[in-house]
Design an enzyme around this catalytic site. Structure first.
Site, mmCIF file in Angstrom:
data_model
loop_
_atom_site.group_PDB
_atom_site.id
_atom_site.type_symbol
_atom_site.label_atom_id
_atom_site.label_comp_id
_atom_site.label_asym_id
_atom_site.label_seq_id
_atom_site.Cartn_x
_atom_site.Cartn_y
_atom_site.Cartn_z
ATOM 1 N N ARG A 73 0.904 -1.282 -0.033
ATOM 2 C CA ARG A 73 -0.087 0.068 -0.193
ATOM 3 C C ARG A 73 0.857 1.448 -0.156
ATOM 4 O O ARG A 73 0.506 2.390 0.774
ATOM 5 C CB ARG A 73 -1.157 0.177 1.206
ATOM 6 C CG ARG A 73 -2.193 -1.151 1.125
ATOM 7 C CD ARG A 73 -3.108 -0.578 0.180
ATOM 8 N NE ARG A 73 -4.070 -1.707 -0.001
ATOM 9 C CZ ARG A 73 -5.245 -1.989 0.718
ATOM 10 N NH1 ARG A 73 -5.666 -1.238 1.649
ATOM 11 N NH2 ARG A 73 -6.041 -2.762 0.432
ATOM 12 N N ARG A 83 -3.426 6.407 1.097
ATOM 13 C CA ARG A 83 -3.951 7.809 1.718
ATOM 14 C C ARG A 83 -3.064 8.553 2.571
ATOM 15 O O ARG A 83 -3.438 9.784 3.006
ATOM 16 C CB ARG A 83 -5.420 7.499 2.309
ATOM 17 C CG ARG A 83 -6.284 7.469 1.460
ATOM 18 C CD ARG A 83 -7.785 7.287 2.255
ATOM 19 N NE ARG A 83 -7.880 5.739 2.697
ATOM 20 C CZ ARG A 83 -8.637 5.375 3.392
ATOM 21 N NH1 ARG A 83 -9.757 6.013 3.733
ATOM 22 N NH2 ARG A 83 -8.342 3.956 3.729
ATOM 23 N N ARG A 121 -6.556 11.283 -6.240
ATOM 24 C CA ARG A 121 -7.599 10.541 -6.016
ATOM 25 C C ARG A 121 -8.800 11.449 -5.983
ATOM 26 O O ARG A 121 -9.774 11.221 -6.880
ATOM 27 C CB ARG A 121 -7.704 9.807 -4.383
ATOM 28 C CG ARG A 121 -8.853 8.769 -4.543
ATOM 29 C CD ARG A 121 -8.556 8.381 -3.024
ATOM 30 N NE ARG A 121 -9.605 7.274 -2.678
ATOM 31 C CZ ARG A 121 -11.015 7.470 -2.226
ATOM 32 N NH1 ARG A 121 -11.457 8.904 -2.241
ATOM 33 N NH2 ARG A 121 -11.569 6.677 -1.827
ATOM 34 N N ASP A 146 -6.774 -2.874 -7.679
ATOM 35 C CA ASP A 146 -7.294 -3.498 -6.422
ATOM 36 C C ASP A 146 -7.775 -5.237 -6.632
ATOM 37 O O ASP A 146 -7.931 -5.467 -7.805
ATOM 38 C CB ASP A 146 -8.591 -2.951 -6.031
ATOM 39 C CG ASP A 146 -8.882 -3.336 -4.640
ATOM 40 O OD1 ASP A 146 -8.228 -2.898 -3.715
ATOM 41 O OD2 ASP A 146 -9.704 -4.399 -4.373
ATOM 42 N N TYR A 205 -14.583 -12.265 -0.601
ATOM 43 C CA TYR A 205 -15.474 -11.069 -0.848
ATOM 44 C C TYR A 205 -16.335 -11.456 -1.695
ATOM 45 O O TYR A 205 -17.394 -10.622 -1.454
ATOM 46 C CB TYR A 205 -14.521 -9.918 -1.459
ATOM 47 C CG TYR A 205 -13.456 -9.542 -0.412
ATOM 48 C CD1 TYR A 205 -13.609 -8.355 0.454
ATOM 49 C CD2 TYR A 205 -12.089 -10.080 -0.475
ATOM 50 C CE1 TYR A 205 -12.661 -7.828 1.192
ATOM 51 C CE2 TYR A 205 -10.981 -9.438 0.573
ATOM 52 C CZ TYR A 205 -11.429 -8.292 1.392
ATOM 53 O OH TYR A 205 -10.730 -7.837 2.331
HETATM 54 O O1 1CP Z 1 -0.024 0.229 -3.144
HETATM 55 C C1 1CP Z 1 -0.231 -0.955 -3.217
HETATM 56 O O2 1CP Z 1 -0.234 -1.669 -2.552
HETATM 57 C C2 1CP Z 1 -1.017 -1.229 -4.599
HETATM 58 C C3 1CP Z 1 -2.371 -0.834 -4.631
HETATM 59 C C4 1CP Z 1 -3.194 -2.100 -3.738
HETATM 60 C C5 1CP Z 1 -3.244 -3.559 -3.492
HETATM 61 C C6 1CP Z 1 -2.146 -4.235 -3.767
HETATM 62 C C7 1CP Z 1 -4.550 -1.659 -3.317
HETATM 63 C C8 1CP Z 1 -5.027 -0.538 -3.596
HETATM 64 N N1 1CP Z 1 -5.207 -2.684 -2.965
HETATM 65 C C9 1CP Z 1 -4.461 -3.638 -3.165
HETATM 66 C C10 1CP Z 1 -4.571 -5.171 -2.592
HETATM 67 C C11 1CP Z 1 -5.926 -5.415 -1.633
HETATM 68 N N2 1CP Z 1 -7.144 -4.964 -1.886
HETATM 69 C C12 1CP Z 1 -5.985 -6.613 -0.930
HETATM 70 C C13 1CP Z 1 -4.971 -7.587 -0.449
HETATM 71 C C14 1CP Z 1 -3.831 -6.882 0.383
HETATM 72 C C15 1CP Z 1 -4.370 -6.441 1.942
HETATM 73 O O3 1CP Z 1 -4.686 -7.615 2.618
HETATM 74 O O4 1CP Z 1 -4.618 -5.355 2.361
HETATM 75 C C16 1CP Z 1 -7.392 -6.473 -0.505
HETATM 76 C C17 1CP Z 1 -7.883 -7.446 0.835
HETATM 77 C C18 1CP Z 1 -7.916 -5.696 -0.972
HETATM 78 C C19 1CP Z 1 -9.568 -5.096 -0.769
HETATM 79 C C20 1CP Z 1 -9.753 -3.812 -0.374
HETATM 80 N N3 1CP Z 1 -9.636 -2.853 -1.465
HETATM 81 C C21 1CP Z 1 -9.905 -3.366 0.892
HETATM 82 C C22 1CP Z 1 -10.033 -4.171 2.142
HETATM 83 C C23 1CP Z 1 -11.336 -4.292 2.636
HETATM 84 C C24 1CP Z 1 -11.489 -4.957 4.009
HETATM 85 O O5 1CP Z 1 -11.799 -4.591 4.756
HETATM 86 O O6 1CP Z 1 -11.462 -6.369 4.062
HETATM 87 C C25 1CP Z 1 -10.048 -1.703 0.806
HETATM 88 C C26 1CP Z 1 -10.201 -0.889 1.900
HETATM 89 C C27 1CP Z 1 -9.581 -1.470 -0.505
HETATM 90 C C28 1CP Z 1 -9.583 -0.260 -1.250
HETATM 91 C C29 1CP Z 1 -8.059 0.155 -1.607
HETATM 92 N N4 1CP Z 1 -7.374 -0.542 -2.641
HETATM 93 C C30 1CP Z 1 -6.146 0.177 -2.447
HETATM 94 C C31 1CP Z 1 -6.383 1.216 -1.921
HETATM 95 C C32 1CP Z 1 -5.224 2.493 -1.856
HETATM 96 C C33 1CP Z 1 -7.639 1.468 -1.273
HETATM 97 C C34 1CP Z 1 -8.096 2.370 -0.307
HETATM 98 C C35 1CP Z 1 -9.153 3.318 -1.356
HETATM 99 C C36 1CP Z 1 -8.926 4.824 -0.923
HETATM 100 O O7 1CP Z 1 -9.530 5.077 0.122
HETATM 101 O O8 1CP Z 1 -8.161 5.542 -1.690
#
Ligand code: 1CP
Length: 342
Positions: free
Chosen positions: A23, A27, A36, A73, A150
């Site tokens: 990540r 943010r 964003r 994502d 999911y």
């Molecule tokens: O910088 C990076 O790592 C690249 C981008 C990236 C990656 C590799 C994002 C952007 N998401 C992911 C993988 C991801 N997405 C995973 C696997 C890794 C982990 O365990 O964190 C999972 C479970 C998700 C699903 C997801 N997408 C969640 C989690 C939901 C939950 O509570 O179970 C969330 C909050 C997102 C949104 C998301 N994805 C990425 C970002 C930066 C965000 C936040 C969005 C924002 O507010 O800008």
């Protein structure tokens, strides 16, 4: 091959490990929040190749990381398969649910995902043009079990209960879903590699809730199948597997799946992992993300302890999970300095 990340993944023991963070585009960075906002919302950012490439580059510019990870994502694959996907502000993702064979029948076949995912491949092409020569580009997807949790629950679920229920009560639908995601993931990651991803990573964030035989059948086996298919098509491309919270099951995971590197969460100690996991090859991790919020002498001490514990073999420095929005960017610079002077 000069990129540090690729050297570690090839099994080289380096004096200083390559560094990147899960990540790392996110943010906690003001420039991410600005881009964003320009995109409108999170999914619009993912599907806008210019802006997705921009946020991927931001942490590389600011900190000089050894790798960039594609901004996208894991939930884009379910969406490309035909699930509805939206994000509720402050809560997280929501998806239309897979509860029975009829829901599965409404999904698209695995080879029909590319139309929707074409912007992601374009992001990768832009990044290969714009990244510094020494920075490796990592593509990724969710592992089938985690993506299925999911799709079945329709949201993040702390104990993945809906997915466990389908697995235990309607095995045929559950395994059909795992197979569909496995095929889609092979197709998706192949296209990412063809577009220019030099490494791919499989995120199995909820692997830790699979126990015993279930871990073999739904964490190890789909990962093994994906890796075998990718290695057959793209033999030189290294693959990182992240069976988060696998615990004792980290032992032998690389051998069982063919992964070139196993990513470690922060629930295992670096000393234990060096003895039991790194003996089979490269490891990545495992600094607790909370240190990026709290900083101070503990951050320095922990980053250096981990670096030293893994010094005897191939290691990629990373966190044990994603950096959180409340992290202080200055702590990232301090962490990098600590690792490089350990
Ligand atoms: O910088 C990076 O790592 C690249 C981008 C990236 C990656 C590799 C994002 C952007 N998401 C992911 C993988 C991801 N997405 C995973 C696997 C890794 C982990 O365990 O964190 C999972 C479970 C998700 C699903 C997801 N997408 C969640 C989690 C939901 C939950 O509570 O179970 C969330 C909050 C997102 C949104 C998301 N994805 C990425 C970002 C930066 C965000 C936040 C969005 C924002 O507010 O800008």
């Amino acid at each position: 091959m000069t990129k540090l990340l690729l050297r570690a993944l090839a099994g080289e023991t380096l004096p200083t490990p390559p560094i990147w963070m899960m990540r790392q585009a996110g943010r906690y960075l003001p420039e991410y929040r600005t881009t964003r906002a320009k995109a409108g919302d999170f999914l619009s950012l993912c599907y806008n190749p210019e802006l997705a490439a921009e946020v991927t580059l931001q942490p590389v510019r600011r900190f000089g990381f050894d790798a960039a990870i594609l901004f996208a994502d894991i939930l884009l694959v379910p969406q490309a398969l035909g699930a509805d996907l939206w994000f509720v502000t402050g809560e997280g993702p929501r998806l239309s649910r897979i509860r029975a064979a009829s829901d599965l029948a409404a999904l698209k076949p695995a080879d029909r995902i590319h139309e929707r995912l074409a912007p992601i491949y374009e992001t990768i092409r832009i990044l290969r043009r714009e990244l510094p020569a020494e920075t490796a580009l990592i593509g990724f997807a969710g592992a089938p079990w985690t993506v299925a949790t999911y799709m079945i629950a329709g949201r993040g679920s702390p104990d993945q209960a809906p997915a466990h229920d389908l697995k235990n009560n309607d095995r045929a639908s559950f395994t059909a879903l795992i197979d569909l995601i496995t095929e889609a993931t092979i197709a998706y990651l192949s296209r990412q590699i063809e577009a220019g991803a030099e490494v791919v990573k499989l995120f199995d964030s909820w692997a830790g809730s699979l126990k015993g035989r279930d871990f073999d059948d739904f964490a190890v086996e789909p990962t093994r199948r994906i890796i075998a298919a990718l290695k057959a098509r793209h033999p030189g491309v290294p693959i990182i597997a992240f069976p988060r919270e696998a615990g004792q099951r980290y032992i032998g995971f690389a051998k069982a799946t063919g992964a070139d590197c196993v990513a470690l969460d922060n629930s295992v100690s670096a000393e234990w992992a060096a003895a039991h996991v790194q003996i089979d090859g490269c490891v990545q991790g495992n600094l607790a993300p909370q240190h990026m919020v709290t900083g101070g002498p503990n951050l320095i001490a922990e980053a250096q302890r981990i670096t030293r514990a893994f010094r005897g073999g191939p290691h990629i420095f990373n966190l044990g999970h994603g950096i959180t929005p409340d992290a202080d960017p200055d702590n990232v610079a301090r962490m990098i300095e600590a690792v490089r002077t350990a």
